[in-house]
Design an enzyme around this catalytic site. Structure first.
Site, PDB file in Angstrom:
ATOM      1  N   PRO A  25       0.970  -1.268   0.252  1.00 49.01           N
ATOM      2  CA  PRO A  25      -0.044  -0.139   0.112  1.00 49.01           C
ATOM      3  C   PRO A  25       0.818   1.171  -0.019  1.00 49.01           C
ATOM      4  CG  PRO A  25       0.194  -0.978   2.106  1.00 49.01           C
ATOM      5  CD  PRO A  25       0.683  -1.801   1.451  1.00 49.01           C
ATOM      6  N   MET A  26       0.633   2.122  -0.738  1.00 48.83           N
ATOM      7  CA  MET A  26       1.465   3.407  -0.877  1.00 48.83           C
ATOM      8  C   MET A  26       0.380   4.666  -0.843  1.00 48.83           C
ATOM      9  SD  MET A  26       4.728   2.447  -2.746  1.00 48.83           S
ATOM     10  CE  MET A  26       4.347   1.619  -4.176  1.00 48.83           C
ATOM     11  N   GLN A  80      -6.781  -1.616   2.680  1.00 55.49           N
ATOM     12  CA  GLN A  80      -5.915  -1.273   4.121  1.00 55.49           C
ATOM     13  C   GLN A  80      -6.724  -0.086   5.045  1.00 55.49           C
ATOM     14  OE1 GLN A  80      -2.201   0.803   4.774  1.00 55.49           O
ATOM     15  NE2 GLN A  80      -1.375  -1.085   5.368  1.00 55.49           N
ATOM     16  N   CYS A 110       2.530   3.142   9.247  1.00 60.06           N
ATOM     17  CA  CYS A 110       2.686   4.573   8.925  1.00 60.06           C
ATOM     18  C   CYS A 110       3.534   5.371   9.804  1.00 60.06           C
ATOM     19  CB  CYS A 110       1.296   5.279   8.771  1.00 60.06           C
ATOM     20  SG  CYS A 110       1.425   6.885   8.225  1.00 60.06           S
ATOM     21  N   LYS A 149      -0.324  -5.196   8.625  1.00 56.42           N
ATOM     22  CA  LYS A 149       1.129  -4.868   8.326  1.00 56.42           C
ATOM     23  C   LYS A 149       1.741  -3.829   9.001  1.00 56.42           C
ATOM     24  CE  LYS A 149       3.120  -2.219   4.272  1.00 56.42           C
ATOM     25  NZ  LYS A 149       3.383  -0.891   4.890  1.00 56.42           N
ATOM     26  N   ASN A 210       8.820  -7.145   3.897  1.00 54.45           N
ATOM     27  CA  ASN A 210       8.555  -5.753   2.920  1.00 54.45           C
ATOM     28  C   ASN A 210       9.805  -5.031   3.484  1.00 54.45           C
ATOM     29  OD1 ASN A 210       7.319  -2.928   3.706  1.00 54.45           O
ATOM     30  ND2 ASN A 210       7.653  -3.634   1.571  1.00 54.45           N
ATOM     31  N   ASP A 212      12.815  -2.614   0.613  1.00 51.72           N
ATOM     32  CA  ASP A 212      14.070  -2.570  -0.363  1.00 51.72           C
ATOM     33  C   ASP A 212      14.018  -3.872  -0.991  1.00 51.72           C
ATOM     34  OD1 ASP A 212      14.301  -0.179   0.864  1.00 51.72           O
ATOM     35  OD2 ASP A 212      15.925  -0.672   2.420  1.00 51.72           O
ATOM     36  N   GLY A 234       7.151  -2.022  -2.460  1.00 50.22           N
ATOM     37  CA  GLY A 234       6.327  -0.642  -2.725  1.00 50.22           C
ATOM     38  C   GLY A 234       7.369   0.103  -3.689  1.00 50.22           C
ATOM     39  N   ARG A 235       8.215   0.628  -3.246  1.00 51.61           N
ATOM     40  CA  ARG A 235       8.911   1.668  -4.146  1.00 51.61           C
ATOM     41  C   ARG A 235       9.537   1.161  -5.195  1.00 51.61           C
ATOM     42  NH1 ARG A 235      12.445   4.098   0.547  1.00 51.61           N
ATOM     43  NH2 ARG A 235      12.104   1.728   0.867  1.00 51.61           N
TER      44      ARG A 235
END
Ligand SMILES: Cc1cc2nc3c(=O)[nH]c(=O)nc-3n(C[C@H](O)[C@H](O)[C@H](O)COP(=O)(O)O)c2cc1C
Length: 349
Positions: A25-26, A80, A110, A149, A210, A212, A234-235
């Site tokens: 999720p982002m 989420q 977060c 998460k 999760n 990197d 993610g990224r």
């Protein structure tokens, strides 16, 4: 014997994630448009919405409902939610279920001051008793799979992911994603996988690693070091939306599919078109272009100057013009200076 790395995982009989690669999720990124892009490219076993305030969702707020929108073809998809009140979070989970989500997830990762100030996101990691009440209430509110998460703790001296994971499992969470960083590390720190490995040992439900994971080597390394069931990315997926296909191929011992510059140009332009369709206001579309470009353009040859040009653009048209110019420039340079053959071939010829 070839090593056996997992390629899927089972949350329950009605939710099997295959391949075992999940889009993280982002906020401000993983909206329906970005998730469509990821699904079209392939290799991703499940997507997540960005975090949605449970309070707004349970009130049926227009913004929250928009964030929770997904395509039928997108399944499996997890909605989420975040917050800190068990009753409100349970109601948010119920709405997510009514909207047809494949699963609902609680955000305990977060790091933002705004969210943590109200004891939401990663601030929950400091309150194990509250986590137990929240997970129990959310679990009781829905029949669809319920997952959590989290980060590995609030700060490196207080890593308590194992404790929180055990609580979450005991109260009915059916899968657990762990970002190796603590809250105080935000997006820095030294990559450590031992806490994720410890969570994997401590619970019986599927665990996702999760943080990197950006390509096949980092994915395989993480799976080997932690023994987890799946990976959350993610990224790395903004920078390289083909990363899921690349990792999926590696898990099956295959070479990565080749993505040439023409394909990158086509995908970037089609995606920007889709953003413009979604954000009818030019300013909002341009803002989203800039957010995505910061990552995506790292995966493009000589992309640094293009990134600066896009960040300085005043309109979406101007940004798109720069993309055309950049790729034209790459084509011209490729014609003028064909790639050198490898050294061995040069020696032979
Ligand atoms: C722009 C951005 C927005 C994010 N929003 C969320 C979010 O809404 N919910 C959440 O659980 N994590 C969020 N995260 C954290 C990511 O899901 C992920 O845990 C983190 O980026 C580490 O994974 P990565 O190295 O693969 O990016 C966000 C991260 C970024 C970069």
């Amino acid at each position: 014997m070839p090593e056996a790395l997992p390629t899927s995982y089972r949350v329950r009989d009605d939710l099997v994630i295959s391949p075992n690669l999940v889009l993280a999720p982002m906020e401000g990124v993983t909206d329906i448009t970005f998730r469509r892009l990821i699904r079209q490219i392939g290799g991703c076993g499940m997507t997540f919405t960005e975090f949605i305030p449970a309070a707004g969702l349970s009130r049926g707020g227009a913004r929250e409902l928009l964030l929770a929108t997904f395509d039928e073809a997108e399944r499996p998809i997890t909605i989420q939610v975040f917050g800190n009140d068990p009753t409100v979070l349970a109601e948010g989970a119920r709405v997510a279920q009514d909207l047809g989500a494949s699963a609902v997830d609680l955000n305990m990762g977060c790091p933002s001051k705004r969210v943590c100030a109200h004891s939401g996101g990663s601030a929950l990691l400091k309150e194990p008793l509250l986590v137990a009440r929240i997970v129990r209430a959310m679990r009781a509110a829905v029949s669809i799979p319920f997952t959590v998460k989290m980060r590995s703790g609030w700060e490196p001296e207080r890593e308590n992911a194992v404790e929180i994971a055990r609580i979450a499992e005991a109260e009915g969470a059916e899968a657990i994603a762990v970002h190796w960083r603590t809250r105080s590390e935000k997006y820095g720190g030294q990559r450590r996988l031992d806490t994720i490995a410890a969570v994997r040992q401590a619970v019986g439900v599927p665990v996702l690693a999760n943080g990197d994971i950006v390509d096949a080597p980092s994915a395989l390394h993480t799976l080997r070091q932690t023994g987890v069931h799946g990976l959350m990315i993610g990224r790395g997926a903004i920078k390289n939306p083909w990363v899921f296909r690349e990792i999926e191929a590696a898990l099956h011992g295959l070479a990565a599919p080749i993505v040439d510059e023409a394909e990158k140009e086509r995908v970037l332009l089609a995606y920007f078109d889709a953003i413009r369709e979604t954000f009818r206001h030019e300013k909002a579309a341009l803002g989203r272009f800039k957010k995505i470009s910061k990552y995506f353009i790292d995966g493009i040859r000589d992309g640094e100057s293009l990134k600066v040009q896009i960040l300085r653009s005043q309109t979406p048209d101007e940004a798109i013009g720069h993309i055309h110019e950049h790729f034209e420039g790459l084509k011209v340079r490729a014609v003028r200076a064909p790639a050198m053959p490898p050294r061995a071939e040069r020696a032979r010829s």
